[in-house]
Enzyme design. Sequence first.
Site, PDB file in Angstrom:
ATOM      1  CG  ASP A 266      -1.303   4.143   5.092  1.00 13.11           C
ATOM      2  OD1 ASP A 266      -2.342   4.112   4.712  1.00 13.11           O
ATOM      3  OD2 ASP A 266      -0.575   4.836   5.631  1.00 13.11           O
TER       4      ASP A 266
ATOM      5  CD  GLU B 289      -4.742   0.692  -2.969  1.00 12.35           C
ATOM      6  OE1 GLU B 289      -5.861   0.460  -2.793  1.00 12.35           O
ATOM      7  OE2 GLU B 289      -3.801   1.324  -2.382  1.00 12.35           O
TER       8      GLU B 289
ATOM      9  CB  CYS C 228     -14.904  -9.545  10.252  1.00 13.54           C
ATOM     10  SG  CYS C 228     -15.211  -7.633  10.289  1.00 13.54           S
TER      11      CYS C 228
ATOM     12  CG  ASP D 104      -1.851   1.374   1.201  1.00  8.28           C
ATOM     13  OD1 ASP D 104      -2.824   1.187   0.384  1.00  8.28           O
ATOM     14  OD2 ASP D 104      -1.480   2.065   2.098  1.00  8.28           O
TER      15      ASP D 104
END
Length: 443
Positions: A396, A314, A370, A222
């Site tokens: 991050d 990304e 989750c 990231d």
Amino acid sequence: MSDVVGGVVVQAYRFALDPTPAQNRDLHRHAGAGRFAFNWALAAVRANLDQRAAERTYGLDGEQLTPALGWTLPSLRRAWNTAKPQVAPWWGQCSKEAFNTGLDGLARALGNWSASRSGRRAGPRVGFPRFRSRRRVTPSVRFTTGTIRVEDTRHHVTLPRLGRIRTHESTRKLARRLHAGTARIMSATVRHTAGRWHVSFTVQVTRTVRTPARPHATVGVDVGIANLAVLSTGQLVPNPSHLTRAQGRLRTAARTLSRRQGPDRRTGQQPSRRWQQAKTRLARAHARVANLRADGLHKLSTTLAVTYGTIVVEDLNVAGMIRNRRLARYIADVGWATLRRQLEYKTTWNGSRLVVADRWFASSKTCSSCGVVRPKLRLRVRIYTCEQCGLSLDRDLNAAINLQQYVARSGRETQNGRGADRETTLVVAGGSEATTLRHHRGG
């Protein structure tokens, strides 16, 4: 690390040069010859277009019009060879590659303008080529034929018509491949930037693909501003902020340049020697920032490619993010696009693979424990707290862990998510219970 049979790639090797005063004049002469050929051919093309447009206003059409001047490189080269004895009687002082450099640049520019005008080229509209000014164009010349050689001394290169030029740094990395027979020089481009000449060799290299140290490991990366990169392993790569640190030096150099006597096109005033020296100092200060940034990105991308078997990043909309005037300078300073570009080819060299997460994948808003997705997460919130499971960790780091889990969640292993028919299963918090959301590409 074991080697496996690889393939042939095109790679560039760049070296700084230390030419003599005579060689420096020759280099500038060759760059000027290419600019002269570009401007001459552009004037000929514009005159031809204007003539044909004027003839159409007279009612002429078809074969009655003046023959069109071709825009391809062979057509421009034939026209130049016919006219050069009259327009440039000094043409024999320079290599033919110098003139070919300018003609090739014009052929590409006209082709891009035509493709953009007809809609065959994506992106912003490309304007019609303009004449090149001596003061506004970076001097450069490209050699594709003739004697292009790296000398055995590893401190000299030989270029057509320019002869043997000393390099500021050793050429051993390229020389070793040339002697081993795993590299072949295709062309050489000499460019003058920041007050120094550099030569860049385009080389066809036979590489052996290596196996990364952890071939079965997946790491999420990231990128950010506070930290250049945060890995899913918890490692933080701090942002060196080279441009911010150099602001004082750049500001001083720019102020000094503004106080010198520079060129004035309206009055024909020539720049003073002190103005030229100040301009070189400012250019070198900017070049130092660029070199420091490139060095850090190369070290990071190499470490990732030789260590992990799968790297997930990304697909950021950098062009849109940079419109934020408060963050534009900092986003441009970190070089996210350069890091991704380096990972794309270094992963192929080292036997690893690069996975680009979909642009709409909510890596920061999703809980890495989750899978619950928060509907909104402001940029100033640096700690991610999940209301469903109580997870609390750095924003991050949470995004990096989600990127690491991206391949397993999406069910696909494509290299680029843009335009792919893929489903990404996420869990979104809403109401009394969690529901499942599927992102369909193109739907």
